[in-house]
Design an enzyme around this catalytic site. Structure first.
Site, PDB file in Angstrom:
ATOM      1  N   GLY A 108     -36.897  13.061 -34.219  1.00 53.43           N
ATOM      2  CA  GLY A 108     -37.505  12.330 -35.127  1.00 53.43           C
ATOM      3  C   GLY A 108     -38.877  12.109 -34.907  1.00 53.43           C
ATOM      4  O   GLY A 108     -39.549  11.113 -35.223  1.00 53.43           O
ATOM      5  N   ARG A 121     -18.743  20.915 -48.542  1.00 53.15           N
ATOM      6  CA  ARG A 121     -20.125  20.950 -48.643  1.00 53.15           C
ATOM      7  C   ARG A 121     -20.234  20.160 -49.963  1.00 53.15           C
ATOM      8  O   ARG A 121     -21.259  19.506 -49.796  1.00 53.15           O
ATOM      9  CB  ARG A 121     -20.444  22.573 -48.792  1.00 53.15           C
ATOM     10  CG  ARG A 121     -21.797  22.699 -49.580  1.00 53.15           C
ATOM     11  CD  ARG A 121     -23.046  22.167 -48.928  1.00 53.15           C
ATOM     12  NE  ARG A 121     -23.295  23.145 -47.909  1.00 53.15           N
ATOM     13  CZ  ARG A 121     -23.831  24.269 -48.240  1.00 53.15           C
ATOM     14  NH1 ARG A 121     -24.215  24.885 -49.377  1.00 53.15           N
ATOM     15  NH2 ARG A 121     -24.365  25.388 -47.191  1.00 53.15           N
ATOM     16  N   MET A 142     -30.542  19.314 -39.875  1.00 52.17           N
ATOM     17  CA  MET A 142     -30.207  20.441 -39.455  1.00 52.17           C
ATOM     18  C   MET A 142     -28.922  20.914 -40.183  1.00 52.17           C
ATOM     19  O   MET A 142     -28.161  21.667 -40.032  1.00 52.17           O
ATOM     20  CB  MET A 142     -29.731  20.333 -38.112  1.00 52.17           C
ATOM     21  CG  MET A 142     -31.146  20.197 -36.847  1.00 52.17           C
ATOM     22  SD  MET A 142     -32.141  21.307 -37.203  1.00 52.17           S
ATOM     23  CE  MET A 142     -31.180  22.747 -36.597  1.00 52.17           C
ATOM     24  N   LEU A 180     -28.501  22.120 -47.307  1.00 53.78           N
ATOM     25  CA  LEU A 180     -28.042  21.389 -48.623  1.00 53.78           C
ATOM     26  C   LEU A 180     -27.586  22.255 -49.691  1.00 53.78           C
ATOM     27  O   LEU A 180     -28.224  23.365 -49.902  1.00 53.78           O
ATOM     28  CB  LEU A 180     -29.151  20.430 -48.961  1.00 53.78           C
ATOM     29  CG  LEU A 180     -29.548  19.434 -48.254  1.00 53.78           C
ATOM     30  CD1 LEU A 180     -30.688  18.613 -48.656  1.00 53.78           C
ATOM     31  CD2 LEU A 180     -28.199  18.439 -48.114  1.00 53.78           C
ATOM     32  N   HIS A 212     -41.534  23.193 -41.467  1.00 58.14           N
ATOM     33  CA  HIS A 212     -40.779  24.374 -40.607  1.00 58.14           C
ATOM     34  C   HIS A 212     -41.751  24.862 -39.456  1.00 58.14           C
ATOM     35  O   HIS A 212     -42.766  24.946 -39.858  1.00 58.14           O
ATOM     36  CB  HIS A 212     -40.367  25.525 -41.557  1.00 58.14           C
ATOM     37  CG  HIS A 212     -39.678  26.556 -40.870  1.00 58.14           C
ATOM     38  ND1 HIS A 212     -38.447  26.507 -40.262  1.00 58.14           N
ATOM     39  CD2 HIS A 212     -40.197  27.745 -40.241  1.00 58.14           C
ATOM     40  CE1 HIS A 212     -37.944  27.682 -39.646  1.00 58.14           C
ATOM     41  NE2 HIS A 212     -39.270  28.396 -39.856  1.00 58.14           N
TER      42      HIS A 212
HETATM   43  C1  GRF Z   1     -39.669  20.410 -36.078  1.00 62.50           C
HETATM   44  O1  GRF Z   1     -39.962  21.364 -35.280  1.00 62.50           O
HETATM   45  C2  GRF Z   1     -39.492  20.710 -37.407  1.00 62.50           C
HETATM   46  O2  GRF Z   1     -40.625  21.460 -37.793  1.00 62.50           O
HETATM   47  C3  GRF Z   1     -38.272  21.346 -37.680  1.00 62.50           C
HETATM   48  O3  GRF Z   1     -37.397  20.506 -36.919  1.00 62.50           O
HETATM   49  C4  GRF Z   1     -38.174  19.912 -35.687  1.00 62.50           C
HETATM   50  C5  GRF Z   1     -37.808  18.411 -35.859  1.00 62.50           C
HETATM   51  O4  GRF Z   1     -38.331  17.806 -34.828  1.00 62.50           O
HETATM   52  N1  GRF Z   1     -37.533  21.230 -39.086  1.00 62.50           N
HETATM   53  P1  GRF Z   1     -38.388  16.211 -34.584  1.00 62.50           P
HETATM   54  O5  GRF Z   1     -36.931  15.698 -34.933  1.00 62.50           O
HETATM   55  O6  GRF Z   1     -39.333  15.715 -36.031  1.00 62.50           O
HETATM   56  O7  GRF Z   1     -39.121  15.927 -33.608  1.00 62.50           O
END
Ligand code: GRF
Length: 222
Positions: free
Chosen positions: A14, A67, A92, A95, A111
């Site tokens: 996070g 789902r 992760m 959806l 991303h």
């Molecule tokens: C980040 O690299 C984001 O781009 C990807 O997942 C990671 C999350 O990191 N979707 P965090 O939990 O915000 O530290």
């Protein structure tokens, strides 16, 4: 400006959530985070949310094997929290198209690559394998296709000789933490509009949708 109600969906540490919390706490971005929802109960991001006094909820796929059930539980939680905008920040789980469509133009994702290059997982490993001299991050509106969708903001990061995936991940994260608040700010101020496959920003200043890692900014300076 009235604060817009935002829910943040996480699965892990996070750090992007923290960047959003920090940007909203100072009033820089006119947002109130009304819910932090995690797919995992051990996500450290939940602790960050609690410390900031933000309501948290765990919606685990273990409790919703199908789902459709999982998506319905998330949809209900977002509605109950009165969320107007949803930020996926290291969430992760995939959806389903129905839920994504219900939030079209109101759901953002970050991303760690310059999309459309390198969608999917193990991004930094693949960037290094491909020998790219440059990488970055993308904040985009979510569409049913994974890691696609109209781009709001991108951040550019150099790949350095001898980089490991971990070193690159950390360097990209630095820029992610500036890119997400910037993109959310454009959206909540009503400055973004989706036109076909792309985002148009009202009164866009040059460079407003582009962030540079400080190293690049230094190199570019004459
Ligand atoms: C980040 O690299 C984001 O781009 C990807 O997942 C990671 C999350 O990191 N979707 P965090 O939990 O915000 O530290």
């Amino acid at each position: 400006m009235e604060l817009r109600r935002v829910a943040v969906l996480i699965s892990g540490s996070g750090t992007n959530l923290q960047a959003l919390i920090d940007a909203t706490k100072t009033g820089r971005v006119p947002v109130r985070i009304v819910l932090v929802l995690s797919s995992r109960e051990d996500a450290y991001g939940l602790e960050r949310a609690r410390r900031a006094g933000i309501p948290t909820l765990v919606v685990s796929p273990k409790d919703h094997p199908s789902r459709a059930d999982y998506d319905a539980a998330i949809g209900c939680a977002l509605e109950e929290a009165g969320a107007e905008i949803v930020c996926l920040a290291g969430f992760m789980r995939l959806l389903g198209a129905e839920l994504v469509r219900a939030w079209e133009g109101r759901m953002l994702n970050i991303h760690p690559s310059l999309l459309p290059a390198f969608p999917g997982l193990e991004v930094h490993e693949r960037v290094l394998e491909a020998g790219m001299p440059v990488t970055g991050c993308t904040v985009h509106f979510v569409t049913p296709e994974v890691d696609a969708g109209p781009v709001i903001v991108q951040g550019v990061v150099p790949v350095l000789p001898g980089d490991t995936p971990e070193a690159l991940r950390e360097r990209v994260l630095e820029v992610e933490h500036r890119a997400y608040p910037r993109a959310l700010d454009l959206v909540v101020r009503g400055r973004t509009r989706i036109e076909g496959e792309r985002v148009v920003v009202r009164d866009e200043a040059p460079g407003e949708r582009l962030l540079l890692h400080p190293m690049l900014a230094r190199w570019i300076r004459p």
